[in-house]
Design an enzyme around this catalytic site. Sequence first.
Site, PDB file in Angstrom:
ATOM      1  N   LYS A  20      23.298 -31.412 -31.061  1.00  0.00           N
ATOM      2  CA  LYS A  20      23.739 -30.810 -30.150  1.00  0.00           C
ATOM      3  C   LYS A  20      25.343 -30.429 -29.903  1.00  0.00           C
ATOM      4  O   LYS A  20      26.073 -29.325 -29.176  1.00  0.00           O
ATOM      5  CB  LYS A  20      23.416 -31.623 -28.492  1.00  0.00           C
ATOM      6  CG  LYS A  20      21.956 -31.837 -27.841  1.00  0.00           C
ATOM      7  CD  LYS A  20      21.569 -30.401 -27.812  1.00  0.00           C
ATOM      8  CE  LYS A  20      22.245 -29.968 -26.206  1.00  0.00           C
ATOM      9  NZ  LYS A  20      20.985 -28.713 -26.082  1.00  0.00           N
ATOM     10  N   TYR A  61      20.271 -36.421 -32.447  1.00  0.00           N
ATOM     11  CA  TYR A  61      20.218 -35.586 -30.768  1.00  0.00           C
ATOM     12  C   TYR A  61      20.994 -35.055 -30.712  1.00  0.00           C
ATOM     13  O   TYR A  61      21.440 -33.828 -30.630  1.00  0.00           O
ATOM     14  CB  TYR A  61      19.209 -35.672 -29.874  1.00  0.00           C
ATOM     15  CG  TYR A  61      19.350 -35.287 -28.441  1.00  0.00           C
ATOM     16  CD1 TYR A  61      18.566 -33.788 -28.581  1.00  0.00           C
ATOM     17  CD2 TYR A  61      20.183 -35.354 -27.736  1.00  0.00           C
ATOM     18  CE1 TYR A  61      18.745 -33.047 -26.904  1.00  0.00           C
ATOM     19  CE2 TYR A  61      19.639 -34.840 -26.582  1.00  0.00           C
ATOM     20  CZ  TYR A  61      19.262 -33.772 -26.339  1.00  0.00           C
ATOM     21  OH  TYR A  61      19.587 -33.387 -25.338  1.00  0.00           O
TER      22      TYR A  61
HETATM   23  N1  LIG Z   1      16.197 -34.062 -20.820  1.00  0.00           N
HETATM   24  C1  LIG Z   1      17.792 -34.708 -20.465  1.00  0.00           C
HETATM   25  O1  LIG Z   1      17.369 -35.839 -20.016  1.00  0.00           O
HETATM   26  C2  LIG Z   1      18.844 -33.842 -20.736  1.00  0.00           C
HETATM   27  C3  LIG Z   1      20.148 -35.000 -20.597  1.00  0.00           C
HETATM   28  C4  LIG Z   1      21.643 -34.026 -20.846  1.00  0.00           C
HETATM   29  C5  LIG Z   1      20.926 -32.946 -21.624  1.00  0.00           C
HETATM   30  N2  LIG Z   1      20.159 -32.232 -21.650  1.00  0.00           N
HETATM   31  C6  LIG Z   1      19.942 -31.240 -21.695  1.00  0.00           C
HETATM   32  O2  LIG Z   1      19.719 -29.625 -20.796  1.00  0.00           O
HETATM   33  C7  LIG Z   1      18.751 -28.951 -21.475  1.00  0.00           C
HETATM   34  C8  LIG Z   1      18.011 -28.463 -20.743  1.00  0.00           C
HETATM   35  O3  LIG Z   1      16.941 -29.299 -20.881  1.00  0.00           O
HETATM   36  P1  LIG Z   1      15.313 -29.934 -20.665  1.00  0.00           P
HETATM   37  O4  LIG Z   1      15.282 -31.168 -19.489  1.00  0.00           O
HETATM   38  O5  LIG Z   1      15.404 -28.453 -19.445  1.00  0.00           O
HETATM   39  O6  LIG Z   1      14.582 -29.721 -21.835  1.00  0.00           O
HETATM   40  P2  LIG Z   1      13.044 -29.129 -21.821  1.00  0.00           P
HETATM   41  O7  LIG Z   1      12.767 -29.499 -20.916  1.00  0.00           O
HETATM   42  O8  LIG Z   1      12.402 -29.706 -22.558  1.00  0.00           O
HETATM   43  O9  LIG Z   1      13.015 -28.077 -22.112  1.00  0.00           O
HETATM   44  C9  LIG Z   1      13.968 -27.140 -23.339  1.00  0.00           C
HETATM   45  C10 LIG Z   1      12.972 -25.873 -23.536  1.00  0.00           C
HETATM   46  O10 LIG Z   1      13.255 -25.121 -24.822  1.00  0.00           O
HETATM   47  C11 LIG Z   1      12.058 -24.699 -25.903  1.00  0.00           C
HETATM   48  N3  LIG Z   1      12.560 -24.150 -27.043  1.00  0.00           N
HETATM   49  C12 LIG Z   1      11.995 -25.735 -27.724  1.00  0.00           C
HETATM   50  N4  LIG Z   1      12.624 -24.909 -29.216  1.00  0.00           N
HETATM   51  C13 LIG Z   1      12.330 -24.033 -28.867  1.00  0.00           C
HETATM   52  C14 LIG Z   1      13.176 -22.579 -29.620  1.00  0.00           C
HETATM   53  N5  LIG Z   1      12.583 -22.427 -31.174  1.00  0.00           N
HETATM   54  N6  LIG Z   1      13.233 -21.516 -28.758  1.00  0.00           N
HETATM   55  C15 LIG Z   1      13.094 -21.263 -27.276  1.00  0.00           C
HETATM   56  N7  LIG Z   1      12.592 -22.206 -27.171  1.00  0.00           N
HETATM   57  C16 LIG Z   1      12.772 -23.195 -27.949  1.00  0.00           C
HETATM   58  C17 LIG Z   1      10.789 -25.682 -25.399  1.00  0.00           C
HETATM   59  O11 LIG Z   1       9.897 -25.739 -25.178  1.00  0.00           O
HETATM   60  P3  LIG Z   1       8.943 -26.423 -26.271  1.00  0.00           P
HETATM   61  O12 LIG Z   1       8.368 -27.703 -24.557  1.00  0.00           O
HETATM   62  O13 LIG Z   1       6.822 -25.611 -25.927  1.00  0.00           O
HETATM   63  O14 LIG Z   1       9.161 -27.021 -27.430  1.00  0.00           O
HETATM   64  C18 LIG Z   1      11.493 -26.097 -23.662  1.00  0.00           C
HETATM   65  O15 LIG Z   1      10.581 -25.433 -22.962  1.00  0.00           O
HETATM   66  C19 LIG Z   1      18.588 -29.140 -22.983  1.00  0.00           C
HETATM   67  O16 LIG Z   1      20.064 -27.784 -23.974  1.00  0.00           O
HETATM   68  C20 LIG Z   1      18.629 -30.752 -23.206  1.00  0.00           C
HETATM   69  O17 LIG Z   1      19.652 -30.793 -23.562  1.00  0.00           O
HETATM   70  C21 LIG Z   1      18.713 -32.911 -21.531  1.00  0.00           C
END
Ligand SMILES: NC(=O)c1ccc[n+]([C@@H]2O[C@H](COP(=O)([O-])OP(=O)(O)OC[C@H]3O[C@@H](n4cnc5c(N)ncnc54)[C@H](OP(=O)(O)O)[C@@H]3O)[C@@H](O)[C@H]2O)c1
Length: 286
Positions: free
Chosen positions: A133, A129
């Site tokens: 990223k 992951y």
């Molecule tokens: N969550 C954490 O703890 C965390 C920590 C550090 C950084 N981040 C970063 O913060 C950002 C937001 O994270 P989040 O927690 O909001 O993640 P999330 O809740 O998993 O949201 C990601 C969204 O992207 C969608 N997605 C996946 N593949 C896709 C595609 N090919 N085209 C369009 N949409 C797609 C997912 O849909 P499905 O669920 O249907 O696949 C989901 O709705 C991300 O870049 C993540 O890497 C997150």
Amino acid sequence: MKIRVLVTGSNGQLGKTIKDFSNDFTNTIDFVFLEKSKLDITNSKVVEHLFKEHNFDYCINCAAFTNVDLAETETQKALDVNAHAVKNLAVNCKQYNTTLIHVSTDYVFDGSKESPYLESDITNPINTYGESKLLGETYIREHLSNYFIIRTSWLYSKFNNNFVKTIFNKLKANEKLTIITSQKGTPSSCRDLSEFIFFIISKKNTSYGTYHFSATGETTWYGLALHISKYLNKSSNVKPIQNYPTKAQRPLYSVLNNKKVEQLYNKPLKKWKDSVDDVLEHLTKE
Ligand SMILES: NC(=O)c1ccc[n+]([C@@H]2O[C@H](COP(=O)([O-])OP(=O)(O)OC[C@H]3O[C@@H](n4cnc5c(N)ncnc54)[C@H](OP(=O)(O)O)[C@@H]3O)[C@@H](O)[C@H]2O)c1
């Protein structure tokens, strides 16, 4: 003229938070929120068509493959979404003069440092992951100059599934929990991050580059769970454990130094406990 903003991955927790918050900005910003079923960012033809049609000022990329353990086996998918599709977004942003606001992660670091990570610190991801990223970040820097790469950590919100909500619900159901103490980081609120993103857009800020956004302070997953348990008067339900085996390795230390964001913002970021409490209050009222 209103600012035109595309939000990808709008059904994720950050996407939903931005949408929730966007009502405060409808006088100045026109939003296009697209969830995965409406815009798969890996579909380059659809992405190109969309950019051509709309002439966006900003693209906030909330779409990502975020399942850290699954990324170890579904490596190609993680790379496609977190790296190759991000490259394509950057190429389109360049072509259509759109500023890309991309969200990245503390997992680009290996966790060997003992003080908060600076934007300039050497990256060395220890799981797929994080690698995917980081590659996404690299592509953006190669293809675009008007970008904000915002690395954040341990995101949570009132939406979807995340650690804070899961622990809150389990404790409310009076479950006994054993939570790890081995990893140190900072829980960060999607709401706080969304505010920062709206700050960038509404000020039309051009201090492009990489930023570390997190709340202030640090804790462990156990510390976070304990805080939630105290809020619910259930601290005896949470016990510490050193570690727990998972498919993907995680950095033992991933606290981000958020001073660069504070300088841009010209205000201190919130303490992690205060922001967690905001979400806990909301969950309590639900
Ligand atoms: N969550 C954490 O703890 C965390 C920590 C550090 C950084 N981040 C970063 O913060 C950002 C937001 O994270 P989040 O927690 O909001 O993640 P999330 O809740 O998993 O949201 C990601 C969204 O992207 C969608 N997605 C996946 N593949 C896709 C595609 N090919 N085209 C369009 N949409 C797609 C997912 O849909 P499905 O669920 O249907 O696949 C989901 O709705 C991300 O870049 C993540 O890497 C997150």
